[in-house]
Every structure is written in structure tokens, then in C-alpha cells.
Write a protein that holds these residues in place. Structure first.
Motif, short mmCIF file in Angstrom:
data_model
loop_
_atom_site.label_atom_id
_atom_site.label_comp_id
_atom_site.label_asym_id
_atom_site.label_seq_id
_atom_site.Cartn_x
_atom_site.Cartn_y
_atom_site.Cartn_z
N ASP A 176 0.81 -1.22 0.00
CA ASP A 176 0.00 0.00 0.00
C ASP A 176 0.85 1.27 0.00
O ASP A 176 0.35 2.36 0.25
CB ASP A 176 -0.97 0.00 1.18
CG ASP A 176 -0.29 0.13 2.53
OD1 ASP A 176 0.95 0.01 2.60
OD2 ASP A 176 -1.00 0.35 3.53
N GLN A 177 2.13 1.13 -0.33
CA GLN A 177 3.04 2.27 -0.35
C GLN A 177 3.48 2.57 -1.79
O GLN A 177 3.69 1.65 -2.58
CB GLN A 177 4.29 1.99 0.49
CG GLN A 177 3.99 1.65 1.94
CD GLN A 177 3.39 2.81 2.69
OE1 GLN A 177 3.99 3.88 2.76
NE2 GLN A 177 2.21 2.62 3.23
N VAL A 178 3.59 3.86 -2.12
CA VAL A 178 4.08 4.27 -3.43
C VAL A 178 5.17 5.32 -3.27
O VAL A 178 5.21 6.05 -2.26
CB VAL A 178 2.95 4.84 -4.33
CG1 VAL A 178 1.90 3.79 -4.62
CG2 VAL A 178 2.32 6.08 -3.73
N ALA A 179 6.04 5.39 -4.24
CA ALA A 179 7.08 6.42 -4.28
C ALA A 179 7.35 6.74 -5.74
O ALA A 179 7.28 5.87 -6.60
CB ALA A 179 8.35 5.93 -3.60
N ALA A 180 7.64 8.01 -6.00
CA ALA A 180 7.91 8.41 -7.37
C ALA A 180 8.82 9.63 -7.39
O ALA A 180 8.82 10.44 -6.47
CB ALA A 180 6.61 8.72 -8.11
N ARG A 181 9.57 9.71 -8.48
CA ARG A 181 10.38 10.88 -8.79
C ARG A 181 10.06 11.24 -10.23
O ARG A 181 10.23 10.43 -11.15
CB ARG A 181 11.87 10.57 -8.62
CG ARG A 181 12.77 11.76 -8.90
CD ARG A 181 14.22 11.47 -8.53
NE ARG A 181 14.79 10.36 -9.27
CZ ARG A 181 15.47 10.48 -10.41
NH1 ARG A 181 15.67 11.67 -10.94
NH2 ARG A 181 15.97 9.42 -11.01
N TYR A 182 9.58 12.46 -10.43
CA TYR A 182 9.16 12.86 -11.77
C TYR A 182 9.22 14.37 -11.93
O TYR A 182 9.41 15.11 -10.96
CB TYR A 182 7.76 12.34 -12.08
CG TYR A 182 6.65 12.83 -11.18
CD1 TYR A 182 5.79 13.83 -11.60
CD2 TYR A 182 6.45 12.29 -9.91
CE1 TYR A 182 4.76 14.28 -10.80
CE2 TYR A 182 5.42 12.73 -9.10
CZ TYR A 182 4.58 13.72 -9.55
OH TYR A 182 3.55 14.17 -8.74
N ARG A 183 9.07 14.82 -13.17
CA ARG A 183 9.04 16.24 -13.49
C ARG A 183 7.70 16.58 -14.13
O ARG A 183 7.22 15.85 -15.00
CB ARG A 183 10.16 16.62 -14.47
CG ARG A 183 11.52 16.73 -13.83
CD ARG A 183 12.59 17.09 -14.84
NE ARG A 183 12.71 16.12 -15.92
CZ ARG A 183 13.29 14.92 -15.80
NH1 ARG A 183 13.81 14.55 -14.66
NH2 ARG A 183 13.35 14.11 -16.83
N LEU A 184 7.14 17.70 -13.71
CA LEU A 184 5.93 18.23 -14.32
C LEU A 184 6.33 19.51 -15.05
O LEU A 184 6.91 20.41 -14.44
CB LEU A 184 4.87 18.52 -13.26
CG LEU A 184 3.52 18.94 -13.83
CD1 LEU A 184 2.40 18.28 -13.02
CD2 LEU A 184 3.35 20.43 -13.83
N ILE A 185 6.05 19.54 -16.33
CA ILE A 185 6.40 20.70 -17.16
C ILE A 185 5.09 21.36 -17.59
O ILE A 185 4.27 20.74 -18.28
CB ILE A 185 7.23 20.28 -18.40
CG1 ILE A 185 8.53 19.62 -17.96
CG2 ILE A 185 7.53 21.48 -19.28
CD1 ILE A 185 8.50 18.13 -17.97
N ALA A 186 4.89 22.59 -17.15
CA ALA A 186 3.66 23.33 -17.47
C ALA A 186 3.98 24.46 -18.42
O ALA A 186 4.86 25.29 -18.14
CB ALA A 186 3.04 23.87 -16.19
N GLU A 187 3.26 24.50 -19.53
CA GLU A 187 3.36 25.60 -20.48
C GLU A 187 2.25 26.58 -20.15
O GLU A 187 1.08 26.20 -20.07
CB GLU A 187 3.20 25.09 -21.91
CG GLU A 187 4.28 24.10 -22.30
CD GLU A 187 3.94 23.35 -23.56
OE1 GLU A 187 3.12 23.85 -24.37
OE2 GLU A 187 4.48 22.26 -23.74
N LEU A 188 2.59 27.84 -19.93
CA LEU A 188 1.64 28.84 -19.49
C LEU A 188 0.99 29.57 -20.66
O LEU A 188 1.63 29.80 -21.68
CB LEU A 188 2.33 29.84 -18.57
CG LEU A 188 3.04 29.21 -17.37
CD1 LEU A 188 3.76 30.27 -16.57
CD2 LEU A 188 2.06 28.44 -16.51
N ARG A 189 -0.27 29.92 -20.50
CA ARG A 189 -1.00 30.64 -21.55
C ARG A 189 -0.35 31.98 -21.87
O ARG A 189 -0.37 32.42 -23.01
CB ARG A 189 -2.45 30.88 -21.13
CG ARG A 189 -3.28 29.62 -21.12
CD ARG A 189 -4.75 29.93 -20.87
NE ARG A 189 -5.48 28.73 -20.55
CZ ARG A 189 -5.93 27.86 -21.44
NH1 ARG A 189 -5.70 28.07 -22.71
NH2 ARG A 189 -6.58 26.78 -21.06
#
Length: 124
Positions: free
Chosen positions: A77-90
Motif C-alpha cells: 500500500d506504499q508508493v514512491a515516485a520521482r518525476y518532473r511536471l512541465i507546465a506551459e503557461l497561456r
């Protein structure tokens, strides 16, 4: 699909559906999270109401979102993650955030709790 069955899929789909989708944000939130879900982001606790309050204005600011998952692990029931979120702005520009997330899953595979540490990545 739940975070338990496809953590990488969740990490990619949830921000897309919540941040850019036409579906009601509460419906999207409930698809992947329990009703008592709590996110602690950089030490700040966000309950369901605060998350929904964050999603609605984010939809107005973002023109595009992309997630690059480096690691995603599920163990019971455990999770772990390493990631990048790239947001392009209006209004132009891009914000890249590196995220380290640790979470707890409910019996149905949805997230019950998550703790995240983030850092902004400056463009090179």
C-alpha cells in the motif's frame, strides 16, 4: 486504472485530466483519490477543498502539461515516485517542477495520502 495498478499512468494522466480537462475537477480528483485524501506539499497540508481550489485557477493558467516519470514504485500500500511536471503557461513561458512523492494507497488502489517535496528547475 488506479495508482496501484499503474502508478506511472496516474502520474501522467491525473495532471492532464485535472489541469487541462473539461471534466468536473471533483470527478477527476475522486477517480484517483479517496474522499479523505490529503496531500502534504512542501510541508503544506492540502485537503480535498484546498486541492479543488487549486485546480480551478490552474486550468486558466496552463496551456499544456507534460510529465516525465523517472521512477515509480509500488510496494503493497506504499508508493514512491520521482518525476518532473512541465507546465506551459497561456501567457508564455514554461515552469518545470521536479517532484519527489511518497504515498499510501487505500484498499481500492486509490491514493489516501501523499507527501511531496518539490523544487523548481531553472531553464538552462
Amino acid at each position: 486504472m488506479t495508482p496501484r495498478t499503474d502508478l506511472t499512468g496516474y502520474l501522467v494522466r491525473y495532471p492532464q485530466e485535472a489541469g487541462l480537462g473539461d471534466e468536473d475537477p471533483a470527478t477527476v480528483l475522486d477517480r484517483y483519490h479517496t474522499s479523505d485524501y490529503e496531500l502534504v506539499n512542501d510541508g503544506v497540508p492540502l485537503d480535498r477543498r484546498r486541492l479543488l481550489d487549486h485546480i480551478r485557477p490552474a486550468r486558466k493558467r496552463a496551456a499544456g502539461l507534460r510529465v516525465e516519470v523517472e521512477q515509480a514504485l509500488v510496494d503493497g500500500d506504499q508508493v514512491a515516485a520521482r518525476y518532473r511536471l512541465i507546465a506551459e503557461l497561456r501567457k508564455g513561458g514554461t515552469i518545470t517542477t521536479e517532484i519527489y512523492m511518497f504515498g499510501e494507497l487505500a484498499a481500492d488502489g486509490r491514493l489516501r495520502r501523499a507527501v511531496q517535496a518539490t523544487r523548481a528547475i531553472r531553464p538552462e
